[in-house]
Design an enzyme around this catalytic site. Structure first.
Site, PDB file in Angstrom:
ATOM      1  N   GLY A  84       0.576  -2.615  13.288  1.00 44.18           N
ATOM      2  CA  GLY A  84       1.911  -2.907  13.800  1.00 44.18           C
ATOM      3  C   GLY A  84       1.951  -3.980  14.869  1.00 44.18           C
ATOM      4  O   GLY A  84       2.960  -4.159  15.544  1.00 44.18           O
TER       5      GLY A  84
ATOM      6  N   HIS B 211      -4.693   9.350  10.024  1.00 42.46           N
ATOM      7  CA  HIS B 211      -4.127   8.085  10.498  1.00 42.46           C
ATOM      8  C   HIS B 211      -4.254   8.011  12.019  1.00 42.46           C
ATOM      9  O   HIS B 211      -4.127   9.028  12.706  1.00 42.46           O
ATOM     10  CB  HIS B 211      -2.650   7.965  10.076  1.00 42.46           C
ATOM     11  CG  HIS B 211      -2.106   6.596  10.318  1.00 42.46           C
ATOM     12  ND1 HIS B 211      -1.697   6.172  11.556  1.00 42.46           N
ATOM     13  CD2 HIS B 211      -1.938   5.533   9.485  1.00 42.46           C
ATOM     14  CE1 HIS B 211      -1.298   4.910  11.466  1.00 42.46           C
ATOM     15  NE2 HIS B 211      -1.438   4.500  10.218  1.00 42.46           N
TER      16      HIS B 211
ATOM     17  N   GLY C  82       1.792  -0.708   6.359  1.00 37.19           N
ATOM     18  CA  GLY C  82       2.879   0.001   7.026  1.00 37.19           C
ATOM     19  C   GLY C  82       4.181  -0.772   6.914  1.00 37.19           C
ATOM     20  O   GLY C  82       4.917  -0.681   5.929  1.00 37.19           O
ATOM     21  N   GLY C  83       4.477  -1.567   7.934  1.00 36.05           N
ATOM     22  CA  GLY C  83       5.767  -2.237   8.034  1.00 36.05           C
ATOM     23  C   GLY C  83       6.169  -3.002   6.786  1.00 36.05           C
ATOM     24  O   GLY C  83       7.323  -2.945   6.344  1.00 36.05           O
TER      25      GLY C  83
ATOM     26  N   GLU D 296      -2.317   7.128  14.215  1.00 36.56           N
ATOM     27  CA  GLU D 296      -1.157   7.658  14.948  1.00 36.56           C
ATOM     28  C   GLU D 296      -1.228   9.183  15.037  1.00 36.56           C
ATOM     29  O   GLU D 296      -0.793   9.765  16.035  1.00 36.56           O
ATOM     30  CB  GLU D 296       0.136   7.161  14.271  1.00 36.56           C
ATOM     31  CG  GLU D 296       0.347   5.671  14.548  1.00 36.56           C
ATOM     32  CD  GLU D 296       1.148   4.919  13.490  1.00 36.56           C
ATOM     33  OE1 GLU D 296       1.796   5.567  12.646  1.00 36.56           O
ATOM     34  OE2 GLU D 296       1.098   3.670  13.508  1.00 36.56           O
TER      35      GLU D 296
ATOM     36  N   GLU E 275      -8.645   0.918   9.320  1.00 39.17           N
ATOM     37  CA  GLU E 275      -7.463   0.411  10.016  1.00 39.17           C
ATOM     38  C   GLU E 275      -7.764   0.269  11.504  1.00 39.17           C
ATOM     39  O   GLU E 275      -7.642   1.250  12.260  1.00 39.17           O
ATOM     40  CB  GLU E 275      -6.293   1.383   9.837  1.00 39.17           C
ATOM     41  CG  GLU E 275      -5.869   1.588   8.411  1.00 39.17           C
ATOM     42  CD  GLU E 275      -4.416   2.039   8.330  1.00 39.17           C
ATOM     43  OE1 GLU E 275      -3.610   1.322   7.723  1.00 39.17           O
ATOM     44  OE2 GLU E 275      -4.078   3.103   8.898  1.00 39.17           O
TER      45      GLU E 275
ATOM     46  N   SER F  71      -1.364  -4.697   9.812  1.00 45.02           N
ATOM     47  CA  SER F  71      -0.634  -5.971   9.783  1.00 45.02           C
ATOM     48  C   SER F  71      -0.866  -6.791   8.514  1.00 45.02           C
ATOM     49  O   SER F  71      -0.854  -8.027   8.552  1.00 45.02           O
ATOM     50  CB  SER F  71      -0.945  -6.806  11.037  1.00 45.02           C
ATOM     51  OG  SER F  71      -0.460  -6.142  12.199  1.00 45.02           O
TER      52      SER F  71
ATOM     53  N   ASN G 265       2.613   2.883   3.514  1.00 46.63           N
ATOM     54  CA  ASN G 265       2.775   4.031   4.416  1.00 46.63           C
ATOM     55  C   ASN G 265       4.105   3.842   5.130  1.00 46.63           C
ATOM     56  O   ASN G 265       4.217   2.989   6.003  1.00 46.63           O
ATOM     57  CB  ASN G 265       1.603   4.049   5.407  1.00 46.63           C
ATOM     58  CG  ASN G 265       1.784   5.082   6.503  1.00 46.63           C
ATOM     59  OD1 ASN G 265       2.667   5.953   6.429  1.00 46.63           O
ATOM     60  ND2 ASN G 265       0.957   4.995   7.524  1.00 46.63           N
ATOM     61  N   TRP G 266       5.091   4.606   4.700  1.00 47.46           N
ATOM     62  CA  TRP G 266       6.432   4.430   5.286  1.00 47.46           C
ATOM     63  C   TRP G 266       6.548   5.022   6.683  1.00 47.46           C
ATOM     64  O   TRP G 266       7.556   4.823   7.349  1.00 47.46           O
ATOM     65  CB  TRP G 266       7.488   5.036   4.344  1.00 47.46           C
ATOM     66  CG  TRP G 266       7.884   4.108   3.218  1.00 47.46           C
ATOM     67  CD1 TRP G 266       7.169   3.035   2.750  1.00 47.46           C
ATOM     68  CD2 TRP G 266       9.079   4.160   2.425  1.00 47.46           C
ATOM     69  NE1 TRP G 266       7.853   2.422   1.722  1.00 47.46           N
ATOM     70  CE2 TRP G 266       9.028   3.093   1.499  1.00 47.46           C
ATOM     71  CE3 TRP G 266      10.183   5.018   2.404  1.00 47.46           C
ATOM     72  CZ2 TRP G 266      10.052   2.848   0.578  1.00 47.46           C
ATOM     73  CZ3 TRP G 266      11.187   4.780   1.474  1.00 47.46           C
ATOM     74  CH2 TRP G 266      11.120   3.705   0.582  1.00 47.46           C
ATOM     75  N   LYS G 267       5.555   5.813   7.072  1.00 47.50           N
ATOM     76  CA  LYS G 267       5.599   6.453   8.414  1.00 47.50           C
ATOM     77  C   LYS G 267       6.920   7.210   8.587  1.00 47.50           C
ATOM     78  O   LYS G 267       7.433   7.766   7.618  1.00 47.50           O
ATOM     79  CB  LYS G 267       5.356   5.413   9.513  1.00 47.50           C
ATOM     80  CG  LYS G 267       4.081   4.609   9.264  1.00 47.50           C
ATOM     81  CD  LYS G 267       3.644   3.765  10.426  1.00 47.50           C
ATOM     82  CE  LYS G 267       2.378   3.001  10.052  1.00 47.50           C
ATOM     83  NZ  LYS G 267       1.814   2.247  11.160  1.00 47.50           N
TER      84      LYS G 267
HETATM   85  P1  PGA Z   1       1.120  -1.954   9.632  1.00 45.39           P
HETATM   86  O1  PGA Z   1       0.595  -0.418   9.577  1.00 45.39           O
HETATM   87  O2  PGA Z   1       0.914  -2.536   8.265  1.00 45.39           O
HETATM   88  O3  PGA Z   1       2.556  -1.844  10.017  1.00 45.39           O
HETATM   89  O4  PGA Z   1       0.282  -2.638  10.663  1.00 45.39           O
HETATM   90  C1  PGA Z   1      -0.515  -0.067   8.820  1.00 45.39           C
HETATM   91  C2  PGA Z   1      -0.750   1.418   8.911  1.00 45.39           C
HETATM   92  O5  PGA Z   1      -0.617   1.998   9.996  1.00 45.39           O
HETATM   93  O6  PGA Z   1      -1.093   2.070   7.888  1.00 45.39           O
END
Ligand code: PGA
Length: 247
Positions: free
Chosen positions: A169, A93, A228-229, A95, A163, A207, A9-11
């Site tokens: 993150g 998600h 994500g990251g 967010e 999640e 994470s 997930n590149w966000k």
């Molecule tokens: P993260 O994000 O791997 O950076 O913790 C995961 C996500 O929000 O899908």
């Protein structure tokens, strides 16, 4: 029986130059033993589809509107994502739930729209730290699952990602026992509402890194990860794909 899925997930990250990461990633895994998916910013989906070439890596969006089209300035519909080259879309998600007030009903409506356009909905659920500390994690995530799954959800059109909000993150990861407890409860909850419950893929997200991936993938009912990251560069994502292939 469940094909494993390494999803990124590149966000709100990624410019055209970053498509070099897709080339490096597909070169590193020319014939992956698992499904690979990158959920890109909408601006990059079409170019990412081109950069991927004939590689089986799949591309997803990160959100869609519940309507097919209309007067919704700034929003993106499921048919638009599909048209650009996406096969999946993340819905719900944390967010989006936090920043845009999305409810389970909103998420279910988006997943319905995604499925109606032939997209696989990656439905995200997860408890906050306060909810976990209050002992509510299981009730929260199973409630979110029931509320966010669209009618007509099947193993083919739905992926569920657990999640925990406090793990996204932050570098904090639940224990493998905590992940096993939630994933087991989610599988159980799916059995109550779907005939194909055993075949639905359950991802863990929050994470995930190369260094912890193997341990997480060894947990029962973890069918892959939403990352994500560590999905932003081939260098970071490739070891996660490899760990999943070896799980
Ligand atoms: P993260 O994000 O791997 O950076 O913790 C995961 C996500 O929000 O899908």
């Amino acid at each position: 029986m469940r094909r494993k899925l390494a999803a990124g997930n590149w966000k709100m990250n990624g410019l055209v130059d970053d498509l070099a990461q897709i080339k490096a990633l597909t070169d590193a895994h020319p014939a992956p033993d698992v499904d690979m998916l990158i959920c890109a910013p909408a601006t990059l989906i079409a170019q990412m589809a081109w950069a991927r070439g004939p590689h089986p890596m799949q591309i997803g969006g990160q959100d869609c509107h519940a309507a097919r089209s209309g007067a919704h300035t700034g929003d993106i519909s499921a048919p638009m994502l599909r048209d650009a080259g996406a096969s999946h879309v993340i819905v719900g998600h944390s967010e989006r739930r936090a920043d845009h007030g999305e409810t389970d009903a909103d998420v279910a409506a988006k997943a319905t729209a995604a499925n109606a356009s032939g997209l696989i909905a990656v439905i995200c659920i997860g408890e906050t730290l306060a909810q976990r500390e209050a002992g509510e994690a299981l009730a929260v995530v199973t409630g979110q699952l029931r509320g966010s799954l669209p009618e007509g959800a099947t193993a083919a059109n739905t992926v569920v990602a657990y999640e925990p909000v406090w793990a996204i993150g932050t570098g904090k990861v639940p224990t493998t026992d905590q992940i096993a407890e939630i994933h087991g409860a989610l599988r159980h909850a799916l059995r109550d509402v779907m005939r194909e419950a055993e075949a639905v893929r359950l991802l863990y997200g929050g994470s995930v890194k190369g260094a912890n991936a193997a341990e997480i993938f060894a947990v029962a009912d973890v069918d892959g990860a939403l990352v994500g990251g560590a999905s932003l560069t081939a260098e970071d994502f490739s070891p996660i794909v490899t760990a999943l292939e070896n799980a």
